[in-house]
Motif scaffolding. Sequence first.
Motif, PDB file in Angstrom:
ATOM      1  N   ASP A  84     -41.483  25.171 -23.134  1.00  0.00           N
ATOM      2  CA  ASP A  84     -41.443  24.305 -24.309  1.00  0.00           C
ATOM      3  C   ASP A  84     -42.694  24.463 -25.170  1.00  0.00           C
ATOM      4  OD1 ASP A  84     -39.008  23.352 -23.501  1.00  0.00           O
ATOM      5  OD2 ASP A  84     -39.775  21.449 -22.698  1.00  0.00           O
ATOM      6  N   ALA A  85     -43.827  24.773 -24.530  1.00  0.00           N
ATOM      7  CA  ALA A  85     -45.086  24.955 -25.270  1.00  0.00           C
ATOM      8  C   ALA A  85     -45.184  26.340 -25.907  1.00  0.00           C
ATOM      9  CB  ALA A  85     -46.270  24.722 -24.346  1.00  0.00           C
ATOM     10  N   GLY A  86     -44.252  27.228 -25.570  1.00  0.00           N
ATOM     11  CA  GLY A  86     -44.279  28.566 -26.145  1.00  0.00           C
ATOM     12  C   GLY A  86     -45.150  29.552 -25.407  1.00  0.00           C
ATOM     13  N   VAL A  87     -45.717  29.137 -24.271  1.00  0.00           N
ATOM     14  CA  VAL A  87     -46.564  30.042 -23.492  1.00  0.00           C
ATOM     15  C   VAL A  87     -45.708  31.037 -22.717  1.00  0.00           C
ATOM     16  CG1 VAL A  87     -48.305  30.172 -21.662  1.00  0.00           C
ATOM     17  CG2 VAL A  87     -48.360  28.301 -23.323  1.00  0.00           C
ATOM     18  N   LEU A  88     -44.540  30.591 -22.276  1.00  0.00           N
ATOM     19  CA  LEU A  88     -43.594  31.450 -21.572  1.00  0.00           C
ATOM     20  C   LEU A  88     -42.295  31.558 -22.355  1.00  0.00           C
ATOM     21  CD1 LEU A  88     -43.853  30.172 -17.863  1.00  0.00           C
ATOM     22  CD2 LEU A  88     -45.234  31.930 -18.998  1.00  0.00           C
ATOM     23  N   THR A  89     -41.576  32.631 -22.122  1.00  0.00           N
ATOM     24  CA  THR A  89     -40.213  32.760 -22.618  1.00  0.00           C
ATOM     25  C   THR A  89     -39.294  32.818 -21.404  1.00  0.00           C
ATOM     26  OG1 THR A  89     -40.352  35.184 -22.672  1.00  0.00           O
ATOM     27  CG2 THR A  89     -40.910  33.998 -24.691  1.00  0.00           C
ATOM     28  N   GLU A  90     -38.065  32.455 -21.594  1.00  0.00           N
ATOM     29  CA  GLU A  90     -37.141  32.476 -20.464  1.00  0.00           C
ATOM     30  C   GLU A  90     -35.801  33.055 -20.887  1.00  0.00           C
ATOM     31  OE1 GLU A  90     -35.761  28.833 -18.782  1.00  0.00           O
ATOM     32  OE2 GLU A  90     -35.355  27.909 -20.723  1.00  0.00           O
ATOM     33  N   ARG A  91     -35.084  33.561 -19.911  1.00  0.00           N
ATOM     34  CA  ARG A  91     -33.698  33.962 -20.100  1.00  0.00           C
ATOM     35  C   ARG A  91     -32.973  33.730 -18.785  1.00  0.00           C
ATOM     36  NH1 ARG A  91     -36.383  39.006 -19.789  1.00  0.00           N
ATOM     37  NH2 ARG A  91     -35.640  40.369 -18.114  1.00  0.00           N
ATOM     38  N   ARG A  92     -31.704  33.477 -18.894  1.00  0.00           N
ATOM     39  CA  ARG A  92     -30.905  33.207 -17.708  1.00  0.00           C
ATOM     40  C   ARG A  92     -29.920  34.347 -17.480  1.00  0.00           C
ATOM     41  NH1 ARG A  92     -31.538  28.089 -15.665  1.00  0.00           N
ATOM     42  NH2 ARG A  92     -32.710  26.651 -16.999  1.00  0.00           N
ATOM     43  N   GLN A  93     -29.827  34.735 -16.244  1.00  0.00           N
ATOM     44  CA  GLN A  93     -28.904  35.793 -15.848  1.00  0.00           C
ATOM     45  C   GLN A  93     -28.170  35.304 -14.604  1.00  0.00           C
ATOM     46  OE1 GLN A  93     -30.388  39.799 -16.045  1.00  0.00           O
ATOM     47  NE2 GLN A  93     -29.187  40.424 -14.272  1.00  0.00           N
ATOM     48  N   GLY A  94     -26.895  34.978 -14.789  1.00  0.00           N
ATOM     49  CA  GLY A  94     -26.162  34.371 -13.691  1.00  0.00           C
ATOM     50  C   GLY A  94     -26.765  33.013 -13.375  1.00  0.00           C
TER      51      GLY A  94
END
Length: 224
Positions: free
Chosen positions: A56-66
């Motif tokens: 939420d702070a923009g320090v990390l990015t995420e993606r979901r796979q399964g």
Amino acid sequence: MPADKLADLAALLADRTRARFLLTLLDGRAWTSSELATAAGVSASTASEHLTRLVDAGVLTERRQGRHRYVQLAGQREADLLEHLLAYVGPATTAKTLKATTASAALARGRTCYDHLAGRLGVAITDAMTTRNLLDDDLTLTPEGLAWLTDTLDFTPPTSRRPIAKPCLDWTERRSHLAGAAGAHICASLHAHGWVKKIGTGRAVKVTPAGEEALRDLLGLVPL
């Protein structure tokens, strides 16, 4: 206000679990939430809560796979921030166990700093390139350096705004190593040729026998 933003960032980093996550992610890879939970020694629910704050702070990015949630550092800027903070606080105090001592020595010898090489290995490569006029004293790539990278390692200058070459302060050596697109390309090339390989699951790397020969031929480096 800048003061509020700085205080918010400091509060975000002022948690040991989140700090462990961020240092783990300095290897440049995407990790699952469960992998990070294991690495930090916390429950899956606790890891999820902390990772949500960092995303939420923009320090990390995420993606979901399964069913898996993968996270990684948002980019080079975030990696640079962490490395500068590490350089500020200085090397860790003497490790209390043989395992910790071995791991610390391996990181100091050679490691990845997001997408480029750091530790004694990264600094040695940078010094060798500077000695051969491939880099200026401020670690700007010279015309000879660009030609060397292009001819030797098939380097193509980036079309993005990312600097071709820039210094990055090494927190164990207290000197600069090469970052930027050129540093990332050297790191990727050494891995692709099998000249360096990872040690364990962390950021530590070591030069292979083939790599020792290649670095000696290319840059006159002796085994570290």
